[in-house]
Design an enzyme around this catalytic site. Structure first.
Site, PDB file in Angstrom:
ATOM      1  NE  ARG A 122       7.393 -34.379  -1.019  1.00  0.00           N
ATOM      2  CZ  ARG A 122       7.152 -35.117  -2.113  1.00  0.00           C
ATOM      3  NH1 ARG A 122       8.020 -35.166  -3.088  1.00  0.00           N
ATOM      4  NH2 ARG A 122       6.042 -35.822  -2.180  1.00  0.00           N
ATOM      5  CE  LYS A 144      13.925 -18.415  13.709  1.00  0.00           C
ATOM      6  NZ  LYS A 144      13.518 -17.763  14.981  1.00  0.00           N
ATOM      7  CD  GLU A 186      14.500  -7.241  14.597  1.00  0.00           C
ATOM      8  OE1 GLU A 186      15.406  -7.856  15.203  1.00  0.00           O
ATOM      9  OE2 GLU A 186      13.303  -7.563  14.681  1.00  0.00           O
ATOM     10  CE  LYS A 230      18.718 -13.803  11.357  1.00  0.00           C
ATOM     11  NZ  LYS A 230      17.328 -13.370  11.242  1.00  0.00           N
ATOM     12  CD  GLU A 240      14.697 -19.911  17.429  1.00  0.00           C
ATOM     13  OE1 GLU A 240      13.997 -20.106  16.447  1.00  0.00           O
ATOM     14  OE2 GLU A 240      14.577 -18.933  18.185  1.00  0.00           O
ATOM     15  NE  ARG A 244      17.788 -18.429  13.490  1.00  0.00           N
ATOM     16  CZ  ARG A 244      17.708 -18.606  12.165  1.00  0.00           C
ATOM     17  NH1 ARG A 244      18.347 -19.574  11.596  1.00  0.00           N
ATOM     18  NH2 ARG A 244      16.985 -17.795  11.431  1.00  0.00           N
ATOM     19  CG  ASN A 248      13.621 -15.398  19.227  1.00  0.00           C
ATOM     20  OD1 ASN A 248      13.226 -14.928  18.163  1.00  0.00           O
ATOM     21  ND2 ASN A 248      13.852 -16.684  19.400  1.00  0.00           N
ATOM     22  CG  HIS A 251      11.882 -10.737  18.507  1.00  0.00           C
ATOM     23  ND1 HIS A 251      12.971  -9.911  18.706  1.00  0.00           N
ATOM     24  CD2 HIS A 251      11.636 -10.705  17.170  1.00  0.00           C
ATOM     25  CE1 HIS A 251      13.374  -9.424  17.525  1.00  0.00           C
ATOM     26  NE2 HIS A 251      12.587  -9.891  16.587  1.00  0.00           N
ATOM     27  CG  HIS A 255       6.589 -12.394  18.408  1.00  0.00           C
ATOM     28  ND1 HIS A 255       7.332 -13.553  18.348  1.00  0.00           N
ATOM     29  CD2 HIS A 255       6.941 -11.664  17.322  1.00  0.00           C
ATOM     30  CE1 HIS A 255       8.102 -13.521  17.261  1.00  0.00           C
ATOM     31  NE2 HIS A 255       7.891 -12.385  16.632  1.00  0.00           N
ATOM     32  CG  HIS A 268       8.633  -7.371  13.789  1.00  0.00           C
ATOM     33  ND1 HIS A 268       8.219  -8.338  14.678  1.00  0.00           N
ATOM     34  CD2 HIS A 268       9.963  -7.568  13.617  1.00  0.00           C
ATOM     35  CE1 HIS A 268       9.246  -9.095  15.020  1.00  0.00           C
ATOM     36  NE2 HIS A 268      10.323  -8.652  14.384  1.00  0.00           N
TER      37      HIS A 268
END
Lengths: 365, 365
Positions: A122, A144, A186, A230, A240, A244, A248, A251, A255, A268
């Site tokens: 955990r 992330k 990026e 960042k 997010e 945040r 994206n 993206h 994506h 990517h």
């Protein structure tokens, strides 16, 4: 010289430490965090061959007990099977709640090691040692983590912040050219969404498309300013809930393009480059962004050696369909991050799909 | 009458709502949390046959859009393959970040649904509707979610708090007797670690080993006081940094016994009962707890129809070995929760292994 950037978070803050030769300081810096002695270092075979021994030597010199495992490289192995392998090594070596996983590699290694650390017992510690430009400025920072579902990227994951992000710019020397360019996508993103000065610095550079042609001072600035951008955004919105989302930028369509080309044809960063071109044009079509600024952005993307057209044969209807499975969809509406000036963006879910279609048609290769 | 217990947490608090017939209020209560319309209800075939329709009818009446999936019952299916099935249904039905998974079932369904919700799109809402006594008083509350590794229980998981825990005591009527008893083990645990009054109430009851022989007022007290104990502890220590460890009373040796018997011979509650007997005797051996109180505890465990001896054939060396892979191990030392009086426990990692061995020898069946 060491640049230290702080990521301030309510539960646990951490540093991004940037310095040439930093890889040899890994053990010392982890010691100063009072991490306990058991370490599982995760990498891929290529990176491990280049840098594994140095990282392990540094850890051992600081009295850590290190075991390691390598995972096959590439986005298509970023799945639960690879995570199972990490779990197996963790069990075999009896990692404890106070133990630490170290991710030595690019975004795939970082995302998977982070997810394994998030879910083993955990949640145990993770330290990110990114070795690609993309991982240094983006994926290693902000917590992330995750893997792909066969039908969609990063659908499975968790937020799990690292205890430390350690960056050694020297490792960029062994980074393949195409991956350097992918990272530049990026970096250009940060210029457009957050840091007009970084954008201007890159515009002023003659070359952006190969590491060895970019001046060391600009590399320093690229790393420091991107990590700062960042860190700023993540510090303000860890999970997010709002701000945040601006990370994206590029993206949403990016994506979809990656997914439709099976994560093979474009990487990517290239997909994000294409996504930024599309988002810029959508913003211009909606009258939110000056045409001239879209051209400046697209010129920078091209100077970084990144594609500005859709890959041949990609089905535009397929992209529209894929947008619906994006994590950012809310009540069936697709959210877009759109620039309003260089350094400033806004988020909207009010983009008519005929505009998306028209822009994508214009980008067919 | 509705009993509401608040679990206070820094990020997001939630309620445990206990009332007869509560299952029919599920939709209404979820509505009041302003959850968005898409719901994935996860259950197992048996529970779904009993209560699935009522839960879904209640959700639909409150304008939720519901899809459901059932997973094979039993601890041995609590693994990543079952989680993959939930992911597949989530993808197929396009669950979004604002969607909710509802766990309708016992601990296995709750733990898996919680883990799937924790890791789908990096975390979506989950509502727990526990249908076993054990899940009601323990596993549905507090955000521990996860699955088993082939070589160890709950080694893979995450903390992910539910938005609501909804308990309907009436569903206990269909709970098999052996499972009722298993739940009683956790209830007795709360008596020993936290609530001497609950302990006394159970001592005063003629019967504890079958639901239909326990007075409704005692069932109410058992549910309310146990949930309150769990809520108190979790509110003070969400992520098991300290206090929460006391909830593992009886679980250290309990987990080892479960693991060694392949999660088949004894169930979780029975294993915890055995573990409490062992822990009580260890505490007495160390002079920390009065012999007389261990006898009162063991009598209560026996009255609940739970075993107080080790299952025949379990290897004591095997138990000692298995303790080393426990999540609670730190620097190789096994942590034990030991009572000092009824209602009060302490945590120690200073238990000599010869004492553990001697106590276990005395418990051989």
């Amino acid at each position: 010289m060491m640049n230290r950037i702080n990521v301030n978070l309510p539960e646990q803050s951490y540093e991004i430490a940037i310095a040439s030769g930093n890889l040899d300081n890994l053990g010392e810096q982890m010691s100063s965090l009072q991490l306990r002695k058991k370490i599982l270092l995760v990498s891929n075979p290529t990176i491990f061959k280049h840098y594994g021994e140095r990282a392990i030597a540094s850890l051992k010199a600081a009295n850590f007990e290190v075991v390691s495992c390598t995972l096959p490289p590439g986005e298509r192995y970023k799945n639960l099977n690879s995570i199972q392998k990490i779990y197996d090594v963790a069990l075999e070596n009896r990692l404890e709640r106070s133990s630490t996983m170290v991710a030595l590699g690019g975004g795939v290694v970082g995302d998977m090691t982070g997810f394994a650390a998030a879910t083993w017992l955990r949640g145990i510690n993770v330290v990110q040692v990114p070795t690609t430009l993309l991982a240094m400025v983006d994926s290693a920072i902000g917590g992330k983590t995750g893997v792909n579902h066969p039908q969609g990227k990063n659908l499975i994951g968790a937020f799990h912040q690292p205890r430390l992000v350690l960056i050694d710019p020297e490792v960029l020397k062994t980074l393949p050219m195409r991956e350097f360019r992918a990272g530049m996508a990026e970096v250009i993103k940060y210029g457009v969404i957050w840091d007009a000065e970084l954008f201007a610095q890159m515009e002023a550079s003659k070359n952006l498309n190969q590491h060895r042609y970019v001046k060391p001072e600009l590399i320093d600035s690229i790393l420091t300013r991107s990590c700062q951008a960042k860190a700023d955004v993540v510090s303000k919105d860890e999970k997010e809930a709002g701000l945040r989302a601006i990370l994206n930028y590029g993206h949403t369509i990016g994506h979809a393009v990656e997914s439709l080309t099976g994560y093979r044809l474009v990487n990517h960063g290239e997909a994000v480059g294409i996504g930024m071109v599309a988002a810029g044009q959508i913003a211009a079509e909606l009258g939110m962004w000056q045409k001239e600024d879209t051209q400046r952005q697209d010129a920078l993307i091209a100077k970084a050696g990144l594609p500005t057209k859709l890959p041949a044969g990609v089905d535009i209807e397929g992209i529209i369909e894929a947008l619906q499975t994006d994590k950012k969809v809310k009540d069936g509406k697709v959210r877009f991050v759109l620039p309003t000036q260089i350094g400033v963006v806004t988020v909207t879910d009010e983009v008519p799909s005929d505009i998306i279609t028209a822009v994508l048609r214009g980008m067919q290769g």
